[in-house]
Design a protein around this motif. Sequence first.
Motif, PDB file in Angstrom:
ATOM      1  N   ALA A  76      -0.525   0.992   8.131  1.00 23.35           N
ATOM      2  CA  ALA A  76      -0.354  -0.313   7.663  1.00 23.35           C
ATOM      3  C   ALA A  76       0.505  -0.308   6.605  1.00 23.35           C
ATOM      4  N   GLY A  77       1.227   0.848   6.337  1.00 26.90           N
ATOM      5  CA  GLY A  77       2.057   1.011   4.967  1.00 26.90           C
ATOM      6  C   GLY A  77       3.508   0.081   4.976  1.00 26.90           C
ATOM      7  N   SER A  78       3.633  -0.287   3.854  1.00 24.43           N
ATOM      8  CA  SER A  78       4.435  -1.640   3.596  1.00 24.43           C
ATOM      9  C   SER A  78       5.955  -0.974   3.849  1.00 24.43           C
ATOM     10  N   GLY A 122      -7.146  -2.740   5.497  1.00 22.83           N
ATOM     11  CA  GLY A 122      -8.061  -1.775   6.350  1.00 22.83           C
ATOM     12  C   GLY A 122      -9.465  -2.827   6.503  1.00 22.83           C
ATOM     13  N   SER A 140      -6.952  -7.097  -4.004  1.00 18.45           N
ATOM     14  CA  SER A 140      -7.104  -5.944  -3.362  1.00 18.45           C
ATOM     15  C   SER A 140      -8.522  -5.655  -3.397  1.00 18.45           C
ATOM     16  N   GLY A 141      -8.955  -4.441  -2.389  1.00 19.03           N
ATOM     17  CA  GLY A 141     -10.332  -4.074  -2.411  1.00 19.03           C
ATOM     18  C   GLY A 141     -10.978  -4.983  -1.137  1.00 19.03           C
ATOM     19  N   LEU A 170      -8.220  -4.213   1.158  1.00 19.46           N
ATOM     20  CA  LEU A 170      -7.876  -5.479   1.905  1.00 19.46           C
ATOM     21  C   LEU A 170      -7.339  -5.615   3.298  1.00 19.46           C
ATOM     22  N   VAL A 229      -3.322  12.435   3.332  1.00 17.94           N
ATOM     23  CA  VAL A 229      -4.356  11.964   4.535  1.00 17.94           C
ATOM     24  C   VAL A 229      -3.759  12.586   5.701  1.00 17.94           C
ATOM     25  N   GLY A 265     -12.558   7.004   2.650  1.00 19.45           N
ATOM     26  CA  GLY A 265     -11.855   6.694   1.484  1.00 19.45           C
ATOM     27  C   GLY A 265     -12.291   7.671   0.291  1.00 19.45           C
ATOM     28  N   ARG A 266     -11.790   7.278  -0.901  1.00 23.46           N
ATOM     29  CA  ARG A 266     -12.218   8.359  -2.039  1.00 23.46           C
ATOM     30  C   ARG A 266     -13.614   7.763  -2.655  1.00 23.46           C
ATOM     31  N   CYS A 322      -4.828   2.994   6.094  1.00 26.07           N
ATOM     32  CA  CYS A 322      -4.528   1.704   5.191  1.00 26.07           C
ATOM     33  C   CYS A 322      -4.770   2.096   3.652  1.00 26.07           C
TER      34      CYS A 322
HETATM   35  P1  NAP Z   1      -6.174  -1.724  -1.293  1.00 29.37           P
HETATM   36  O1  NAP Z   1      -7.018  -2.914  -1.127  1.00 29.37           O
HETATM   37  O2  NAP Z   1      -6.148  -1.389  -2.726  1.00 29.37           O
HETATM   38  O3  NAP Z   1      -7.069  -0.529  -0.384  1.00 29.37           O
HETATM   39  C1  NAP Z   1      -6.597   0.804  -0.336  1.00 29.37           C
HETATM   40  C2  NAP Z   1      -7.649   1.847   0.091  1.00 29.37           C
HETATM   41  O4  NAP Z   1      -7.238   2.857   0.178  1.00 29.37           O
HETATM   42  C3  NAP Z   1      -9.167   1.644  -1.102  1.00 29.37           C
HETATM   43  O5  NAP Z   1     -10.047   1.243  -0.235  1.00 29.37           O
HETATM   44  C4  NAP Z   1      -8.776   3.094  -1.514  1.00 29.37           C
HETATM   45  O6  NAP Z   1     -10.099   3.692  -1.769  1.00 29.37           O
HETATM   46  C5  NAP Z   1      -8.173   3.922  -0.506  1.00 29.37           C
HETATM   47  N1  NAP Z   1      -7.339   4.936  -0.808  1.00 29.37           N
HETATM   48  C6  NAP Z   1      -6.695   5.035  -1.919  1.00 29.37           C
HETATM   49  N2  NAP Z   1      -6.207   6.215  -2.203  1.00 29.37           N
HETATM   50  C7  NAP Z   1      -6.894   6.873  -1.183  1.00 29.37           C
HETATM   51  C8  NAP Z   1      -6.701   8.375  -0.988  1.00 29.37           C
HETATM   52  N3  NAP Z   1      -6.067   9.165  -1.739  1.00 29.37           N
HETATM   53  N4  NAP Z   1      -7.439   8.710  -0.027  1.00 29.37           N
HETATM   54  C9  NAP Z   1      -8.252   7.934   0.566  1.00 29.37           C
HETATM   55  N5  NAP Z   1      -8.408   6.542   0.475  1.00 29.37           N
HETATM   56  C10 NAP Z   1      -7.646   6.179  -0.476  1.00 29.37           C
HETATM   57  O7  NAP Z   1      -4.866  -1.759  -0.776  1.00 29.37           O
HETATM   58  P2  NAP Z   1      -4.173  -2.797   0.576  1.00 29.37           P
HETATM   59  O8  NAP Z   1      -3.638  -4.044   0.112  1.00 29.37           O
HETATM   60  O9  NAP Z   1      -5.157  -2.642   1.299  1.00 29.37           O
HETATM   61  O10 NAP Z   1      -3.001  -1.683   1.152  1.00 29.37           O
HETATM   62  C11 NAP Z   1      -3.092  -0.585   1.863  1.00 29.37           C
HETATM   63  C12 NAP Z   1      -1.940  -0.416   2.611  1.00 29.37           C
HETATM   64  O11 NAP Z   1      -1.509  -1.561   3.388  1.00 29.37           O
HETATM   65  C13 NAP Z   1      -0.792   0.118   1.602  1.00 29.37           C
HETATM   66  O12 NAP Z   1      -0.048   1.221   2.209  1.00 29.37           O
HETATM   67  C14 NAP Z   1       0.119  -1.315   1.652  1.00 29.37           C
HETATM   68  O13 NAP Z   1       1.477  -0.631   1.387  1.00 29.37           O
HETATM   69  C15 NAP Z   1      -0.109  -1.789   2.816  1.00 29.37           C
HETATM   70  N6  NAP Z   1      -0.178  -3.350   2.878  1.00 29.37           N
HETATM   71  C16 NAP Z   1      -0.517  -3.949   1.974  1.00 29.37           C
HETATM   72  C17 NAP Z   1      -0.217  -5.446   1.977  1.00 29.37           C
HETATM   73  C18 NAP Z   1      -0.780  -6.334   1.052  1.00 29.37           C
HETATM   74  O14 NAP Z   1      -0.100  -7.568   0.637  1.00 29.37           O
HETATM   75  N7  NAP Z   1      -1.847  -5.840   0.174  1.00 29.37           N
HETATM   76  C19 NAP Z   1       0.383  -5.994   3.113  1.00 29.37           C
HETATM   77  C20 NAP Z   1       0.834  -5.125   4.089  1.00 29.37           C
HETATM   78  C21 NAP Z   1       0.615  -3.701   4.082  1.00 29.37           C
HETATM   79  P3  NAP Z   1     -10.810   3.687  -3.148  1.00 29.37           P
HETATM   80  O15 NAP Z   1     -10.922   2.363  -3.719  1.00 29.37           O
HETATM   81  O16 NAP Z   1     -12.075   4.550  -2.742  1.00 29.37           O
HETATM   82  O17 NAP Z   1      -9.822   4.657  -3.855  1.00 29.37           O
END
Ligand code: NAP
Length: 289
Positions: free
Chosen positions: A95-97, A14, A129-130, A12, A78, A34-35, A69
């Motif tokens: 972008a970590g929370s 990145g 997410s995703g 979401l 990473v 990513g993975r 992200c």
């Molecule tokens: P997300 O949609 O689940 O995306 C996370 C991505 O990271 C997925 O594409 C996943 O790829 C990949 N990933 C997971 N583990 C990994 C690893 N070990 N090595 C490489 N890639 C990996 O999550 P998101 O909501 O974008 O959140 C990402 C970051 O932004 C987090 O740190 C979160 O704290 C922060 N954040 C989130 C929000 C929010 O509201 N969602 C707001 C601000 C900040 P695979 O599917 O291939 O595993």
Amino acid sequence: MIERLCVIGVGLIGGSLARALRAAAACREVVGAGRSVANLQTAVELGVIDRYETDLAQAVSGADMVVLCVPLGAMEGVFTAIKGRLAEQAVLTDAGSAKGSVIEAAQRVFGSVPDFFVPGHPIAGTEQSGVEASFPGLYQRRRVILTPLPNTLSSATERVRAMWEVTGAQVVNMDPVHHDEVLAATSHLPHLLAYSLVDTLSRLDENNEVFDYAAGGFRDFTRIASSDPVMWRDICLANADAILQMIEYFVDDLQALGEAIRRHDGEQLLAVFTAAKAARDCFIEKTTE
Ligand code: NAP
């Protein structure tokens, strides 16, 4: 202009960043990493990234901007994978929370926090997410908090600031400890409350009767309990001290409300509800200006 943007974790956050930068023609090439290949392939099909690498060291090669992200629990791994593999002029950000845990992870891996690393956090998101959930307008009129350290290159901070501004965000700088305290109050505690309430009700109510009769208020209050459990587990563990402090304040105040009900103290209840309504009305007014 970013020549080569590398987004590690094309979900979401990145994916939305890459989409916004591409929509503004602010980067020439986007490399995703990513993975799972399946997610990265989807990202290519959706036009979010140009190409992908599953080898993170390969992914950052030649990139002038690298954005992490991934979930907080994956940050250290990473850092380890990309250590020594970044281009000479590269800027690294995330972008970590929560910020303290990411800074500590960078310190552990690099020996000291690199001067080209600018910790960051976009205050934007949804319960989805995703990469499929990503969209270019996610950051418009939202805040992005950067928490540069005393040794962070100001040129690196400026490049990260400029990148986020292109997405329509308003960028502010903050001390990382203060960031974690503020976010524990405004984001982390509300998510915990939503998860906890839904969990309590679902265990109380074996026949799902509560959910059958739940209406808009329940839906509004619990929307964020549909957020990704892995991400929220990581946030709770990463920002434990600040979150525990907020839980303590909240439990005290909730207990006080319970006491007021037990005493039939309508005045106390009215005072709390009136003050809370005024505070929320003011927040809504300010954020919809
Ligand atoms: P997300 O949609 O689940 O995306 C996370 C991505 O990271 C997925 O594409 C996943 O790829 C990949 N990933 C997971 N583990 C990994 C690893 N070990 N090595 C490489 N890639 C990996 O999550 P998101 O909501 O974008 O959140 C990402 C970051 O932004 C987090 O740190 C979160 O704290 C922060 N954040 C989130 C929000 C929010 O509201 N969602 C707001 C601000 C900040 P695979 O599917 O291939 O595993």
